[in-house]
Scaffold this motif. Structure first.
Motif, short mmCIF file in Angstrom:
data_model
loop_
_atom_site.label_atom_id
_atom_site.label_comp_id
_atom_site.label_asym_id
_atom_site.label_seq_id
_atom_site.Cartn_x
_atom_site.Cartn_y
_atom_site.Cartn_z
N VAL B 37 0.85 -1.19 0.00
CA VAL B 37 0.00 0.00 0.00
C VAL B 37 0.89 1.26 0.00
CG1 VAL B 37 -1.67 1.36 1.34
CG2 VAL B 37 -1.96 -1.13 1.09
N VAL B 38 1.90 1.26 0.90
CA VAL B 38 2.73 2.45 1.06
C VAL B 38 3.71 2.61 -0.10
CG1 VAL B 38 4.43 3.61 2.53
CG2 VAL B 38 2.49 2.41 3.56
N PHE B 39 4.54 1.57 -0.30
CA PHE B 39 5.58 1.68 -1.33
C PHE B 39 5.03 1.46 -2.74
CE2 PHE B 39 8.17 0.89 2.41
CZ PHE B 39 9.16 1.86 2.26
N GLY B 40 4.17 0.49 -2.84
CA GLY B 40 3.68 0.13 -4.17
C GLY B 40 2.71 1.16 -4.70
N ALA B 41 1.63 1.39 -3.93
CA ALA B 41 0.58 2.25 -4.43
C ALA B 41 0.88 3.73 -4.24
CB ALA B 41 -0.75 1.88 -3.76
N ALA B 42 1.19 4.16 -3.01
CA ALA B 42 1.36 5.58 -2.73
C ALA B 42 2.63 6.15 -3.37
CB ALA B 42 1.39 5.81 -1.22
N ARG B 46 4.35 7.30 -8.21
CA ARG B 46 5.13 8.46 -8.64
C ARG B 46 6.49 8.06 -9.21
NH1 ARG B 46 3.15 13.18 -5.86
NH2 ARG B 46 1.26 12.58 -4.80
N ILE B 47 6.80 6.75 -9.16
CA ILE B 47 8.09 6.30 -9.67
C ILE B 47 7.87 5.57 -11.00
CG2 ILE B 47 10.05 4.73 -9.23
CD1 ILE B 47 9.60 5.16 -6.25
N ASP B 48 8.75 5.88 -11.93
CA ASP B 48 8.64 5.18 -13.22
C ASP B 48 9.06 3.73 -13.03
OD1 ASP B 48 7.88 7.45 -14.45
OD2 ASP B 48 9.94 8.02 -15.05
N GLU B 49 9.00 3.01 -14.11
CA GLU B 49 9.45 1.62 -14.04
C GLU B 49 10.92 1.58 -13.66
OE1 GLU B 49 8.66 -0.17 -17.77
OE2 GLU B 49 6.59 -0.63 -17.22
N GLY B 56 5.94 -1.54 -8.06
CA GLY B 56 5.25 -2.49 -7.18
C GLY B 56 5.80 -3.89 -7.32
N ALA B 57 6.02 -4.33 -8.55
CA ALA B 57 6.56 -5.68 -8.78
C ALA B 57 8.05 -5.73 -8.41
CB ALA B 57 6.37 -6.08 -10.24
N PHE B 58 8.74 -4.60 -8.70
CA PHE B 58 10.18 -4.56 -8.46
C PHE B 58 10.54 -4.83 -6.99
CE2 PHE B 58 14.00 -2.20 -7.22
CZ PHE B 58 14.92 -2.71 -8.11
N ILE B 59 9.69 -4.35 -6.06
CA ILE B 59 10.04 -4.51 -4.65
C ILE B 59 9.70 -5.91 -4.09
CG2 ILE B 59 9.91 -2.05 -4.10
CD1 ILE B 59 7.17 -2.65 -2.76
N VAL B 60 8.97 -6.73 -4.88
CA VAL B 60 8.56 -8.05 -4.36
C VAL B 60 9.75 -8.91 -3.91
CG1 VAL B 60 7.45 -10.25 -4.95
CG2 VAL B 60 6.34 -8.10 -5.54
N PRO B 61 10.78 -9.11 -4.74
CA PRO B 61 11.91 -9.94 -4.28
C PRO B 61 12.57 -9.38 -3.02
CG PRO B 61 12.07 -9.53 -6.64
CD PRO B 61 10.98 -8.64 -6.13
N GLY B 62 12.72 -8.05 -2.97
CA GLY B 62 13.35 -7.43 -1.80
C GLY B 62 12.52 -7.63 -0.55
N LEU B 63 11.18 -7.50 -0.72
CA LEU B 63 10.28 -7.69 0.42
C LEU B 63 10.38 -9.10 0.97
CD1 LEU B 63 6.85 -6.00 -0.32
CD2 LEU B 63 8.42 -5.57 1.57
#
Lengths: 309, 253
Positions: B37-42, B46-49, B56-63
């Motif tokens: 919700v915070v990093f992905g959506a909010a 505002r961040i490009d790919e 949103g997808a990029f942070i999945v492995p890190g999470l």
């Protein structure tokens, strides 16, 4: 009887230079109950911990059933069950799970019938699904015993099994120990309750300051070191002991109603005839006489005093 | 090998985990959802790919790595510290088992728990973002290796810790910063050059980068370097454990 546990010149010193064990030699026969008696800090728990592998010895050799506890630790430890002094149990675990865990840890295949038998023997079967924290102190101690017995040990160490346990539970514990002995388990228990050693042991070892002062059959020990007291009750109280009777072995009771004479049952002459003759000479009139055997406690305290001197 | 004993330790540890299964699942699901919700959506909107992948997808492995590393360490350190704390360690020390069997039991259980939670986070992620995993086998392998190596590290911390404060100290002061600075939420290439260089001394960078490669096929560092880094880290932990085994450090008097 063959020796099942052989301890030779076992030493343990700590980095600070403290010597917890100063060369202990001890042989335990299969099927016997040995009580290790000693004050706090004597080295009882260190001795047990070293045999069980919890503490590493500085030097010495220990074998269990012929297996060296270091070189052949698997075989040696498989034969040993340990009931520690402290109630070390996981509070949220169920009784049955913790006993199952112990059996598995010792490499034994699951055997629910066996565990049921042990839990019933210790009156724990009703509590098998209870969490440990729900049990009373006495019950927790039984759980520790059940864990130690879960892998069919041939040698069982009970480290102060009745410390802080009420009289009734203590008697229960003695019955459990007697039952285990009957089933062929060799038992080494430590205690500082002398009555406990007196009640259940075959042999008694006295340990103090890391040294085994003696190991002897209980009955022989009592006979060898046993002193008796003769109480001569008088019809009229006296204020001081008549001159003819004055001796280090004769005391006057606090109320002046009796003379107490301490003598050695093993001495050539007990001195009783002479004493009674002197009592008559002094013009004292007897009302009654009684003799009393000194307890193991007296022996023990006497021995520790001697050792300290 | 005393496999019965290993199984006993493993089962006992897993029972503890399943006793608190609800919080074991709810907690990671909730925190992952919050991150999305915070990093992905909010913020992500505002961040490009990043490297051709939506943020949103990029942070999945890190999470996933963030949780898996924290969980592996905390489970394994607690697993061996708790018996020391309550005194039940006497049983481990007097049982006919060697130290490596103890390690396999505790580390295996801790790694399994972490793997379980990692999987739950991945499943949760599917509800928030579209992801296709390009190298599924490598992804699973990386995940398992990470679980094991950090559980080994946790085991060492658990042996070392003398109290609960120390038990928290290493994860809090070292691991969490390393994971956050390891590119969980960004690509190393987004950093200023100086920080890029510094980041290469952070072992977690290699893990997250390798893991991300398994997802998206692109990475901050070459995949072989990542593999080498995790192998080195595992070897280091095993070395320390071997030394503990030899000396009985903090276990046997």
């Amino acid at each position: 009887m063959p020796t099942i546990l052989d301890i030779q010149d076992l030493r343990k010193s700590y980095a600070g230079g403290f010597e917890a064990l100063k060369g202990v030699d001890l042989q335990i026969e299969k099927g016997e109950i040995l009580a290790l008696l000693g004050p706090n800090g004597a080295g009882k728990t260190t001795l047990i911990s070293t045999v069980c592998g919890i503490t590493t010895a500085t030097s010495g050799k220990v074998t269990v059933g012929g297996h060296d506890i270091h070189d052949d630790f698997r075989a040696a430890r498989s034969m040993i069950g340990l009931v520690p002094q402290e109630i070390n149990l996981e509070p949220f675990e169920k009784v049955i799970n913790t006993v199952r865990f112990s059996r598995g840890l010792f490499g034994r295949p699951a055997d629910e019938a066996k565990l049921e038998k042990i839990l019933r023997q210790l009156s724990l079967w009703d509590k098998k699904d209870s969490q440990i924290r729900e049990l009373s102190g006495g019950m927790k101690r039984r759980v520790l015993i059940a864990k130690a017995l879960s892998h069919d040990p041939q040698v069982l160490f009970l480290d102060e099994p009745t410390a802080g346990v009420d009289v009734e539970l203590r008697k229960d514990m003695w019955e459990i120990v007697a039952g285990l002995k009957a089933s062929g388990v060799t038992i080494i228990l430590t205690t500082h309750y002398i009555e406990e050693a007196e009640a259940i042991a075959d042999r008694i070892g006295v340990i103090a300051r890391g040294e085994l002062l003696l190991v002897e059959e209980k009955d022989k020990l009592m006979a060898r070191l046993g002193k008796k007291q003769l109480e001569v009750q008088l019809t009229e109280p006296i204020t001081e002991i008549p001159l003819a009777l004055q001796s280090p072995d004769v005391e006057l009771s606090a109320d002046g109603q009796a003379l107490i004479y301490t003598y050695d049952t093993n001495a050539e002459r007990t001195g009783i005839t002479k004493l009674l003759a002197k009592v008559a000479e002094s013009g004292l009139v007897l009302r009654d006489v009684a003799t009393r055997q000194s307890s193991l406690e007296d022996i023990f305290v006497g021995m520790l005093k001697e050792d300290a001197a | 090998m005393n496999w019965t004993a290993i199984k006993a330790i493993y089962t006992f540890e897993m029972t503890r985990f399943f006793r608190t299964i609800t919080q074991s699942i709810i907690s990671p699901v909730l925190s992952t959802s919050l991150y999305f919700v915070v990093f992905g959506a909010a913020i992500g909107s505002r961040i490009d790919e990043v490297e051709g992948v939506s943020y949103g997808a990029f942070i999945v492995p890190g999470l996933i790595m963030l949780s898996v590393i924290t969980q592996s360490i905390s489970n394994a350190s607690f697993g061996i510290y708790f018996p020391k704390f309550i005194g039940t360690v006497y049983e481990l020390l007097s049982a006919p088992i060697n130290f490596f069997e103890i390690v396999i039991g505790y580390v295996g259980a801790a790694a399994t728990k972490a793997l379980f939670i990692g999987t739950i986070i991945l499943i949760t992620a599917f509800f928030f973002v579209d992801i296709t995993i390009q190298h599924p086998i490598a992804m699973v392998a990386f995940l398992i290796l990470t679980c094991i190596s950090f559980a080994l590290m946790g085991f060492i911390i658990g042996i070392w810790a003398g109290n609960f404060e120390q038990l928290q100290l290493v994860p809090l002061l070292i691991v969490t910063p390393l994971v956050f600075l390891g590119g969980s939420f960004y690509s190393i290439s987004m950093l200023p050059p100086v920080w890029q260089v510094i980041s290469h001394f952070n072992p977690v960078v290699y893990l997250i980068s390798g893991f991300r490669w398994a997802f998206f096929g692109s990475a901050d560092v070459p995949i072989l370097t990542s593999l080498l880094a995790i192998a080195l880290f595992t070897a280091l932990c095993l070395g320390v454990i071997w030394w503990i085994f030899r000396t009985g450090w903090r276990l046997r008097a």
